[in-house]
Design a protein around this motif. Sequence first.
Motif, short mmCIF file in Angstrom:
data_model
loop_
_atom_site.label_atom_id
_atom_site.label_comp_id
_atom_site.label_asym_id
_atom_site.label_seq_id
_atom_site.Cartn_x
_atom_site.Cartn_y
_atom_site.Cartn_z
N ALA A 21 17.66 3.76 25.25
CA ALA A 21 16.91 3.97 26.44
C ALA A 21 17.67 4.72 27.42
O ALA A 21 17.29 5.46 28.29
CB ALA A 21 16.34 2.55 26.77
N ASP A 41 7.21 9.75 31.36
CA ASP A 41 7.17 8.42 30.72
C ASP A 41 8.35 8.28 29.68
O ASP A 41 8.33 9.23 28.83
CB ASP A 41 5.75 8.04 30.03
CG ASP A 41 4.79 7.77 31.37
OD1 ASP A 41 5.30 7.67 32.59
OD2 ASP A 41 3.93 7.98 31.01
N ALA A 43 11.50 8.40 29.92
CA ALA A 43 12.81 8.85 30.56
C ALA A 43 13.90 7.92 30.36
O ALA A 43 15.10 8.08 30.44
CB ALA A 43 12.71 9.50 31.60
N GLY A 44 13.44 6.46 30.88
CA GLY A 44 14.38 5.59 30.82
C GLY A 44 14.60 5.11 32.31
O GLY A 44 15.47 4.25 32.75
N LYS A 45 13.49 5.41 33.34
CA LYS A 45 13.60 5.12 34.55
C LYS A 45 13.58 3.59 34.94
O LYS A 45 14.49 2.91 35.73
CB LYS A 45 12.57 5.88 35.75
CG LYS A 45 12.74 7.38 35.29
CD LYS A 45 11.45 8.20 35.87
CE LYS A 45 10.29 7.61 35.62
NZ LYS A 45 9.60 8.01 34.33
N THR A 46 12.66 2.92 34.34
CA THR A 46 12.34 1.52 34.50
C THR A 46 13.57 0.88 33.93
O THR A 46 14.02 -0.32 34.53
CB THR A 46 11.34 1.12 33.67
OG1 THR A 46 10.10 1.86 34.32
CG2 THR A 46 11.09 -0.42 33.99
N THR A 47 14.14 1.24 32.70
CA THR A 47 15.34 0.32 32.23
C THR A 47 16.43 0.45 33.33
O THR A 47 17.20 -0.26 33.46
CB THR A 47 15.75 0.97 30.77
OG1 THR A 47 14.63 0.99 29.91
CG2 THR A 47 16.87 0.54 30.16
N GLU A 161 8.27 4.19 40.49
CA GLU A 161 7.09 4.78 40.35
C GLU A 161 5.88 4.24 41.46
O GLU A 161 5.12 3.69 41.15
CB GLU A 161 6.41 4.98 38.95
CG GLU A 161 7.28 5.52 38.11
CD GLU A 161 6.55 6.02 36.81
OE1 GLU A 161 5.26 5.93 36.79
OE2 GLU A 161 7.11 6.58 35.73
N1 LIG Z 1 11.76 -3.96 26.00
C1 LIG Z 1 11.94 -3.10 25.31
N2 LIG Z 1 11.92 -3.00 23.87
C2 LIG Z 1 11.79 -1.84 23.15
N3 LIG Z 1 12.05 -0.48 23.66
C3 LIG Z 1 11.70 -0.50 25.07
C4 LIG Z 1 11.78 -1.55 25.69
N4 LIG Z 1 11.55 -1.40 27.20
C5 LIG Z 1 11.51 0.17 26.99
N5 LIG Z 1 11.74 0.71 25.83
C6 LIG Z 1 11.88 1.94 25.13
O1 LIG Z 1 12.94 2.72 26.03
C7 LIG Z 1 12.54 3.92 26.45
C8 LIG Z 1 12.74 3.96 27.97
O2 LIG Z 1 11.58 3.24 28.70
P1 LIG Z 1 11.39 3.00 30.11
O3 LIG Z 1 10.50 2.08 30.31
O4 LIG Z 1 12.78 2.64 30.79
O5 LIG Z 1 11.09 4.60 30.67
P2 LIG Z 1 10.39 4.94 31.85
O6 LIG Z 1 11.21 6.39 31.99
O7 LIG Z 1 10.44 3.99 33.15
O8 LIG Z 1 8.98 5.15 31.40
P3 LIG Z 1 7.68 4.53 31.73
O9 LIG Z 1 7.24 5.14 32.83
O10 LIG Z 1 6.89 4.77 30.62
O11 LIG Z 1 7.86 2.90 32.04
C9 LIG Z 1 11.02 4.12 25.84
O12 LIG Z 1 11.25 4.78 24.80
C10 LIG Z 1 10.39 2.84 25.83
O13 LIG Z 1 9.50 2.75 24.78
#
Ligand SMILES: Nc1ncnc2c1ncn2[C@@H]1O[C@H](COP(=O)(O)OP(=O)(O)OP(=O)(O)O)[C@@H](O)[C@H]1O
Length: 305
Positions: A21, A41, A43-47, A161
């Motif tokens: 991620a 969506d 991209a990994g921002k929430t992670t 966000e």
């Molecule tokens: N708990 C989890 N288990 C498995 N995969 C995950 C988990 N959380 C996130 N992912 C995956 O990791 C990648 C990054 O997700 P993340 O939520 O960090 O992105 P984001 O940029 O915040 O997007 P969003 O706005 O959709 O949340 C995505 O492919 C998502 O499907």
Amino acid sequence: MAVRNAIEIRGLTKRYGSLTAIENITFEVRRGELFGLIGPDGAGKTTLFRLLATLLNPDDGVATVDGFDIVGQYKEIRKRVGYMPGRFSLYPDLSVEENLEFFAALFGVGVKDNYDLIAPIYTQIEPFRKRRAGKLSGGMKQKLALCCALIHRPSVLFLDEPTTGVDAVSRSEFWDMLSELKSKGISILVSTPYMDEACRCDRIALCNNGKILGIDTPAGITARFDEPLYALSGDNMYGLLVEARRIKGVKECYPFGESHHLVADSMFDSDEFTAHLNGQGFHNVSIRPVEPGIEDVFIKLMQHE
Ligand SMILES: Nc1ncnc2c1ncn2[C@@H]1O[C@H](COP(=O)(O)OP(=O)(O)OP(=O)(O)O)[C@@H](O)[C@H]1O
């Protein structure tokens, strides 16, 4: 000695099983900076926010927030950061004022202790203080969530966000509030999928698929686009897109709002281009030079990834 950077990230990696991620990310957010994570969506921002807020541990790399390590010193970090997660973070059955009191109690402070910090925001929702949070409009929920994230006077603010699903006027007001908080010395890391919001940040990181494609000021990012760019429109927009991509001198052509953006090379001649399209039966063709925006740079960087 005062810590110079609010956030420092070195080689940070997070995997969920076989999915990476966040992949080997390195950057820093300076003290007092308003720094934007811009990306679609997934991209990994929430992670990244969850890692920095010490809710997840990394698989590799290190990061500090306010000088404290996200793994070894997580308790220090939790006292110092405010986190507004992407999804609704409030208790819908509690009233506006009960939510605020709850978050204050969680951090061992009284609502009055730091009221000066939230006052410009809270006064806008105070008339609804008895209303349940679940019954507020999107813009009001967002303001309350921000007050709750600020109630313990954090030095670093994480906003995931915050403007998604909020109307355009509330979005703009929200960015005004962030500028105000920045002027009070709070360092802010904020994510958004909206490219037009990127220009409100001091610096931005363009993210995609767990990687950072570029970091710079908004002006520095757009200056990276050094090829002739045109806006193309006419009847039959889809046919125009397909045909334009076949014409000599056209490097790229992609849909962009109401028009298509066309990236040209040195062989491109807009008169010849228009004559060719007219000859192919396209009507009302208009092509004019335009200044590149952050989204154009993003598209270019993604294509070269
Ligand atoms: N708990 C989890 N288990 C498995 N995969 C995950 C988990 N959380 C996130 N992912 C995956 O990791 C990648 C990054 O997700 P993340 O939520 O960090 O992105 P984001 O940029 O915040 O997007 P969003 O706005 O959709 O949340 C995505 O492919 C998502 O499907």
